[in-house]
Design an enzyme around this catalytic site. Structure first.
Site, PDB file in Angstrom:
ATOM      1  N   SER A  59      13.268   6.243 -13.267  1.00  0.00           N
ATOM      2  CA  SER A  59      12.204   6.922 -14.010  1.00  0.00           C
ATOM      3  C   SER A  59      12.028   8.349 -13.511  1.00  0.00           C
ATOM      4  CB  SER A  59      10.909   6.125 -13.846  1.00  0.00           C
ATOM      5  OG  SER A  59       9.797   6.946 -13.957  1.00  0.00           O
ATOM      6  N   SER A  60      11.977   8.508 -12.183  1.00  0.00           N
ATOM      7  CA  SER A  60      11.745   9.843 -11.622  1.00  0.00           C
ATOM      8  C   SER A  60      12.935  10.762 -11.826  1.00  0.00           C
ATOM      9  CB  SER A  60      11.449   9.745 -10.127  1.00  0.00           C
ATOM     10  OG  SER A  60      10.223   9.111  -9.943  1.00  0.00           O
ATOM     11  N   HIS A 115      13.633  13.517  12.319  1.00  0.00           N
ATOM     12  CA  HIS A 115      12.445  13.530  13.180  1.00  0.00           C
ATOM     13  C   HIS A 115      11.611  12.252  12.987  1.00  0.00           C
ATOM     14  CE1 HIS A 115      10.278  15.998   9.843  1.00  0.00           C
ATOM     15  NE2 HIS A 115      10.011  14.721   9.684  1.00  0.00           N
ATOM     16  N   HIS A 116      11.968  11.441  11.993  1.00  0.00           N
ATOM     17  CA  HIS A 116      11.322  10.126  11.856  1.00  0.00           C
ATOM     18  C   HIS A 116      11.984   9.099  12.759  1.00  0.00           C
ATOM     19  CE1 HIS A 116       9.026  11.282   8.208  1.00  0.00           C
ATOM     20  NE2 HIS A 116      10.051  12.071   8.001  1.00  0.00           N
ATOM     21  N   SER A 166      -3.390  26.528  -5.794  1.00  0.00           N
ATOM     22  CA  SER A 166      -3.292  27.979  -6.002  1.00  0.00           C
ATOM     23  C   SER A 166      -4.068  28.405  -7.249  1.00  0.00           C
ATOM     24  CB  SER A 166      -1.825  28.398  -6.163  1.00  0.00           C
ATOM     25  OG  SER A 166      -1.111  28.113  -4.988  1.00  0.00           O
ATOM     26  N   THR A 174       4.608  26.895   5.411  1.00  0.00           N
ATOM     27  CA  THR A 174       3.333  26.223   5.158  1.00  0.00           C
ATOM     28  C   THR A 174       2.177  27.126   5.574  1.00  0.00           C
ATOM     29  OG1 THR A 174       4.517  24.215   5.760  1.00  0.00           O
ATOM     30  CG2 THR A 174       2.162  24.017   5.404  1.00  0.00           C
ATOM     31  N   TRP A 183       7.125   0.098   3.925  1.00  0.00           N
ATOM     32  CA  TRP A 183       7.707   0.755   2.743  1.00  0.00           C
ATOM     33  C   TRP A 183       9.092   1.287   3.025  1.00  0.00           C
ATOM     34  CZ3 TRP A 183       8.507   6.085   1.059  1.00  0.00           C
ATOM     35  CH2 TRP A 183       8.389   7.025   2.088  1.00  0.00           C
ATOM     36  N   HIS A 237       0.837  -1.201   0.000  1.00  0.00           N
ATOM     37  CA  HIS A 237       0.000   0.000   0.000  1.00  0.00           C
ATOM     38  C   HIS A 237       0.876   1.255   0.000  1.00  0.00           C
ATOM     39  CE1 HIS A 237      -3.230   2.782   1.065  1.00  0.00           C
ATOM     40  NE2 HIS A 237      -2.496   3.201   2.077  1.00  0.00           N
ATOM     41  N   TYR A 283       7.434  15.961   0.686  1.00  0.00           N
ATOM     42  CA  TYR A 283       7.183  17.266   0.063  1.00  0.00           C
ATOM     43  C   TYR A 283       7.050  17.126  -1.443  1.00  0.00           C
ATOM     44  CZ  TYR A 283       7.992  18.981   4.649  1.00  0.00           C
ATOM     45  OH  TYR A 283       7.898  19.174   5.993  1.00  0.00           O
ATOM     46  N   ARG A 335       1.310   0.987  15.134  1.00  0.00           N
ATOM     47  CA  ARG A 335       1.042   0.809  13.699  1.00  0.00           C
ATOM     48  C   ARG A 335       1.377  -0.619  13.297  1.00  0.00           C
ATOM     49  NH1 ARG A 335       4.994   4.879  10.633  1.00  0.00           N
ATOM     50  NH2 ARG A 335       3.905   4.053   8.837  1.00  0.00           N
ATOM     51  N   ASP A 379       6.769  21.169 -26.346  1.00  0.00           N
ATOM     52  CA  ASP A 379       6.830  19.841 -25.740  1.00  0.00           C
ATOM     53  C   ASP A 379       7.879  19.874 -24.636  1.00  0.00           C
ATOM     54  OD1 ASP A 379       6.918  16.968 -25.263  1.00  0.00           O
ATOM     55  OD2 ASP A 379       6.034  16.732 -27.255  1.00  0.00           O
ATOM     56  N   LYS A 396       1.466  29.651   2.948  1.00  0.00           N
ATOM     57  CA  LYS A 396       0.658  29.120   1.849  1.00  0.00           C
ATOM     58  C   LYS A 396      -0.830  29.140   2.206  1.00  0.00           C
ATOM     59  CE  LYS A 396       1.999  27.321  -1.290  1.00  0.00           C
ATOM     60  NZ  LYS A 396       2.612  27.818  -2.521  1.00  0.00           N
ATOM     61  N   GLU A 402      10.804  13.355   0.111  1.00  0.00           N
ATOM     62  CA  GLU A 402       9.785  12.651  -0.665  1.00  0.00           C
ATOM     63  C   GLU A 402       8.363  13.094  -0.289  1.00  0.00           C
ATOM     64  OE1 GLU A 402       9.945  10.607  -3.233  1.00  0.00           O
ATOM     65  OE2 GLU A 402       7.816  10.103  -3.275  1.00  0.00           O
ATOM     66  N   HIS A 429      12.120  12.093   3.760  1.00  0.00           N
ATOM     67  CA  HIS A 429      11.427  13.314   4.134  1.00  0.00           C
ATOM     68  C   HIS A 429      11.196  14.253   2.963  1.00  0.00           C
ATOM     69  CE1 HIS A 429       9.112  15.605   6.786  1.00  0.00           C
ATOM     70  NE2 HIS A 429       9.617  16.652   6.195  1.00  0.00           N
TER      71      HIS A 429
END
Lengths: 535, 285
Positions: free
Chosen positions: A178-179, A311-312, A277, A337, A149, A80, A266, A459, A110, A340, A264, A262
Site C-alpha cells: 500500500s505504501s 545505531h539500533h 512550518s 534537525t 514490532w 501497539h 523519519y 523494556r 487530483d 529546522k 521509517e 531507521h
C-alpha cells in the site's frame, strides 16, 4: 462545474470505488483515528499492568493464567508498535493530509494515478484485519505475536512456531505494498502535475516534506519486504537465512530490518516537519524563515537517515570501528534537525503571533521534539548506549519524538485543516482543553521513563523489580490524563461535525498563502479544472 | 501562564536528575532505588566513565533545551499579536543560518572526542585474569567456567517467596549465580541456545547480546565486593522479564574457596570427552 465525465457517485460507491483524492484522504483519516484508538487501548492495557508491581491486571483477560498474561503483554507491545507506525501515523500524515493537500497545494486536480490511490487505501483495512486476526490464533504456546514490532529472528522463527507470525508478516506485506504504491503516486504527482509556474523551489514545504518522505518509503520498504519474506521462508519452507545452525545469521535480519526501520522513523516525522512550518508561518503572520534551508534540511535528514541504521544494534557484538562510524554518522543528523528548530524559531521571531489550537500543538511539538532530539544525541553515542540500550530511556526518547513529535503535528494539522476539510469550525474551548490535557498527560507518561531507563529498567517486561514502582505509577497516571484528552478530542470531533456554523474560504487570513485557502471550504469535488498560474 | 509552570517542573526534574546522578549504597547490594533519577552506583571504571560522560551530555541536553525554551518564551512575550501588531518581513539571514549550522557541528565535535574514548575503552578487551561463559536459554542463564574444568550450572530466578527468604529483591535473585574475584579482569563470553537474549549488569556498564550461533565477548573489572543484579535485555519471549542475572563479587581467597566448592558441586563433565563435546552443542528441540 460539470462532472459528466465522472458523475459524482453516491452511497457506498462514492467511498469503496473512490478515485477522488479528497474522499480517499478522508477515509485515511477516519482509518487513522480508528487505528489510533485501538493502538491507544493497547498501550492502556500495558500501562494498566505496569501501574503496580506484580502481574494482576492482564490476568483478567486470560482467565487468571499468569503465563498467558505474560505472553499477552508481549502481544500488546507488538500490536501497539505496528498499529501506531503502520496504521495510525503513516495513514494520518501521508495518506490523510498528503492525499488531501498535496494535489491542492501544487495546483493539481487530483493524484496522478487515482485508481492506484484507491487500492493503496483499501489494502490497509485488509492489512489491519490480518494483524487483528494474528492476535487470536496460536503464536508460541499462547495466541498472538509476542516478538515486538521488530519481529527479530529467531524469536519470530523457532520461538514462535504457530501461524500468528505468518499473518503478521502478510499484514506487513500488504501495508508495505500500500505504501509503495502511495509513494509512486506521490512522486509522479509532485514531479508531473505542478501548476504552471510552480517550480520545485516554490513548492510549499509540506509538499517538500511528503516528497522526501515518499522517496524514503520507496527505497526502504522493499528491503523490509525482502527481510520478512526471508523470515517467512525460514519459517515455512526450510530456508536458513537467519538460522546459524543452517549457515545463516540472526544479525543479518536486524541489519535488513533497521535499514528499513531507521528511515521509517523519519517517514513518520518528516510530514509533521512540513506541516509545522506552515502552521508556524500562518500564525506568526510571517513567511517561513530560510525556506531553502528548511527544504534541503529535510533532504539531508532523508539522505543521512539511510546510513545510520546500526545505531539500533550497538549491543549485538559489532566491531568497535563500525560502532564508531555509526556514532559519528548518527550525530550528524542533529545538524539539519537543529536547522529546522532554529528556522521555526526565527519564523516566529518578529511575528505577530496568535495562539490558536493548531499553533499550540505546533509549539508543543517544537519544544518536545527538541527534548526527544537531545536524548537522541545521548543515545547516538555507542559507549553510553551500552547502558541505555533496551531500557525505558529509549522508550522515553522515541515517544518524545514520535508520540509528541509526530502525534502533535497530526493534531496541529487536524485543527489547521478541519475547517477546510469539513467547512465547519472546531470548538475553541474543547480543542484547547484537548491540547492542555494531552500536553500534560504525555509529559507525565514519558518524562519519568527517562529515570526508569537510567536506573536500568528493561523494556518489554510485564513486571518489574519493586524499586521501579514509583515512576511506573506516575507514568500510568499520565496515561489516564492523556486518555481523558483523547475523549475530549473525540468530543471536539463530534461537535465540529454537528456544527451549524460555516467557515469561509480562508479561515486564517492573509498569512495562509498556500493554494488550499483559495478554494471554498470544503473544496469542490473536483478542483482546478482550470490550472492556477503561480507567479 | 501554565505552559511556563510545566516547563519549570520539567527543568526542576532535569536539575535534580543531574545532581542526584548516582545513589549511595550501604548494604553491598547493588540495585536500583525507588527514588532514583539517574544511573546506579558504578562498580567498574567503564561504568564510571559512562556516568561522567553522561553527566556532560546531560549538561548539553539541559543547556540546549533551556536555550530553545527561553527563545520560545521571549517570542511568546515579545511577538504575540498584542505586543507586536505588525509582523516583520524578514525571511533570510545568511549569517544567522551559518551560525546555527556551525555551532551544533562544534558541539558535536566536542562530544565526539570523549565518546570515542569511552567506546574504545569498552570494546577493546584487555588481558584477562579469568573467563566466564554465559549461555542464554528460554528463560534462564547457564554459566560455564572454562578455566576450571568447564564446570557449569544453570541460574534460575527465585520465586517471590524464595527471594524474600534469601534476602534478594523480587525478580532479581537467582538460585545459583556466578562468583568472580574483585579487582580482576573477567572476560565474559556470551552466546545463546534458542533465541537472542542479552546479558546486562547496569552497575558494570555491561550489556551484550547473547546470539545463537555466535560468540560475543566483553569484559569487566569490578572494584567493590558485593552482589550485583541485572536483567535480560533483549525480548526473548514469555518470561523475558524473569531471567535475571546475579553476580557476586568476592575477595580472591573467597573466590578460590568457592571454585573448590563449585568444582565439586557442579562438576558435570568428568573424564568422558564425548560428554564434553555433546554438552558444548546447543540443545536442539
Amino acid at each position: 462545474m460539470s462532472d459528466q465525465a465522472h458523475a459524482n457517485p453516491t452511497g457506498w460507491r462514492r467511498w469503496v470505488l473512490s478515485t477522488n483524492h479528497k474522499d480517499i484522504g478522508t477515509m485515511y483519516l477516519i482509518f487513522a483515528i480508528f487505528a489510533g484508538i485501538v493502538g491507544g487501548a493497547f498501550s492502556g492495557l500495558m500501562r494498566g499492568e505496569l501501574m503496580e508491581p506484580g502481574i494482576a491486571y492482564l490476568t483478567m483477560f486470560t482467565n487468571g493464567d499468569v503465563d498467558a498474561a505474560k505472553h499477552f503483554f508481549n502481544v500488546l507491545t507488538t500490536g501497539h508498535g505496528l498499529i501506531m507506525v503502520f496504521f495510525m501515523v503513516m495513514p494520518a500524515l501521508i495518506g490523510g493530509f498528503g492525499n488531501w493537500f498535496v494535489p491542492i497545494m501544487i495546483g493539481a486536480p487530483d493524484m496522478a494515478f487515482p485508481r492506484m490511490n484507491n487500492i493503496s487505501f483499501w489494502l490497509l483495512p485488509a492489512a489491519i484485519l490480518l494483524l487483528v486476526l494474528s492476535t487470536m490464533i496460536e503464536g508460541s504456546t499462547y495466541p498472538g505475536v509476542g516478538t515486538g514490532w521488530t519481529v527479530y529472528a529467531p524469536l519470530a522463527t523457532s520461538g514462535h512456531t504457530g501461524p500468528a507470525v505468518d499473518l503478521a508478516i502478510f499484514s506487513l506485506h500488504l501495508a508495505g505494498a500500500s505504501s509503495i504504491m502511495g509513494a509512486i503516486n506521490f512522486i509522479c504527482t509532485i514531479f508531473n502535475m505542478r501548476a504552471p509556474g510552480m517550480t520545485l523551489h516554490k513548492m510549499p514545504l509540506f509538499v517538500w516534506s511528503v516528497l522526501v518522505t515518499v522517496f524514503l518509503l520507496l527505497l526502504s520498504l522493499p528491503v523490509l519486504a525482502g527481510a520478512i519474506t526471508m523470515l517467512l521462508t525460514d519459517r515455512n519452507f526450510g530456508t536458513h537465512f537467519f538460522d546459524a545452525a543452517g549457515g545463516g545469521d540472526p544479525i543479518l535480519y536486524q541489519h535488513l530490518f533497521w535499514f528499513f526501520g531507521h528511515p521509517e522513523v523519519y517517514i513518520l516525522i518528516l510530514p509533521g516537519f512540513g506541516l509545522v512550518s506552515h502552521i508556524v508561518s500562518t500564525f506568526s503572520r510571517k513567511p517561513i524563515f530560510g525556506y531553502l534551508g528548511m527544504a534541503y534540511a529535510m533532504v539531508a535528514i532523508g539522505v543521512v537517515g539511510f546510513i545510520v541504521w546500526a545505531h539500533h544494534m550497538y549491543t549485538v557484538g559489532m566491531d568497535v570501528d563500525t560502532k564508531a562510524y555509526f556514532t559519528a554518522a548518527t550525530m550528524v543528523i542533529a545538524v539539519p534537525t537543529g536547522i529546522k528548530i532554529f528556522s521555526w524559531l526565527a519564523t516566529m521571531w518578529g511575528g505577530s503571533i496568535t495562539f490558536e489550537t493548531p499553533m499550540l500543538f505546533a509549539l508543543g511539538m517544537i519544544f518536545l521534539f527538541t527534548l526527544g532530539g537531545v536524548t537522541g544525541v545521548v543515545l547516538a553515542n555507542g559507549g553510553v548506549d551500552t547502558a541505555m540500550h533496551d531500557t525505558y530511556y529509549v522508550v522515553a526518547h522515541f515517544h518524545y519524538t514520535m508520540s509528541m513529535g509526530a502525534l502533535f503535528s497530526i493534531f496541529a494539522g487536524w485543527y489547521y485543516w478541519i475547517g477546510k476539510m469539513s467547512g465547519k469550525p472546531y470548538p475553541q474551548f474543547i480543542s484547547k482543553l484537548h491540547f492542555w490535557l494531552t500536553f500534560i498527560g504525555v509529559n507525565v507518561i514519558f518524562f519519568p521513563q527517562h529515570f526508569l531507563g537510567l536506573a536500568g529498567m528493561p523494556r518489554r517486561i510485564p513486571d518489574y523489580p519493586d524499586a521501579y514502582s514509583l515512576w511506573n505509577y506516575v507514568s500510568t497516571v499520565g496515561y489516564m490524563i492523556t486518555g481523558v484528552g483523547t475523549l475530549v478530542f473525540l468530543l471536539g470531533l463530534f461537535l465540529t461535525l454537528r456544527s451549524k456554523e460555516r467557515v469561509g474560504d480562508n479561515q486564517w487570513g492573509e498569512s495562509a498563502t498556500t493554494l488550499e485557502w483559495t478554494l471554498s471550504s470544503p473544496p469542490p469535488f473536483h478542483q482546478f479544472n482550470e490550472l492556477p498560474k503561480i507567479k | 501562564m501554565s505552559l511556563n509552570k510545566i516547563f519549570n517542573v520539567v527543568t526542576a526534574f532535569l536539575v535534580t536528575f543531574l545532581t542526584s546522578g548516582t545513589v549511595a549504597l550501604a548494604d553491598g547490594i547493588y540495585k536500583a532505588k525507588p527514588d532514583q533519577l539517574g544511573f546506579m552506583e558504578p562498580a567498574t571504571q567503564v561504568m564510571r566513565d559512562i556516568v561522567s560522560f553522561h553527566d556532560g551530555l546531560l549538561i548539553m541536553c539541559i543547556v540546549v533545551s533551556l536555550f530553545v525554551l527561553s527563545l520560545m518564551l521571549i517570542i511568546f512575550f515579545r511577538f504575540n499579536a498584542k505586543a507586536n501588531p505588525t509582523p516583520s518581513k524578514t525571511t533570510h539571514h545568511t549569517g544567522l543560518e551559518i551560525v546555527w549550522t556551525t555551532i551544533p557541528i562544534i558541539i558535536l565535535l566536542v562530544i565526539a572526542i570523549p565518546s570515542f574514548k569511552l567506546l574504545y575503552l569498552q570494546d577493546v578487551i584487555p588481558e584477562s585474569d579469568l573467563t566466564v561463559k554465559a549461555i542464554g536459554n528460554q528463560w534462564y542463564w547457564t554459566y560455564e567456567y572454562p578455566d576450571h574444568d568447564d564446570f557449569s550450572f544453570d541460574s534460575i530466578m527465585l520465586t517471590d517467596e524464595e527471594a524474600v527468604a534469601a534476602g534478594h529483591p523480587r525478580l532479581l535473585g537467582t538460585d545459583t549465580h556466578i562468583v568472580v574475584p574483585v579487582n580482576k579482569t573477567v572476560r565474559l563470553i556470551v552466546t545463546a541456545s534458542d533465541v537472542i537474549h542479552s546479558w546486562a549488569i547496569p552497575a558494570f556498564g555491561v550489556k551484550i547480546d547473547a546470539v545463537p550461533g555466535k560468540l560475543n565477548e566483553t569484559w569487566f573489572n569490578v572494584e567493590r565486593e558485593g552482589i550485583y543484579y541485572g536483567q535480560c535485555s533483549e525480548l526473548c519471549g514469555k518470561d523475558h522479564g524473569f531471567m535475571p542475572i546475579m553476580v557476586e563479587v568476592v575477595s580472591q581467597e573467597k573466590y578460590d574457596a568457592w571454585i573448590e566448592m563449585a568444582r565439586e558441586e557442579y562438576a558435570t563433565i568428568e573424564k568422558d570427552n564425548l560428554t564434553r563435546v555433546a554438552s558444548a552443542l546447543p540443545a536442539q528441540q
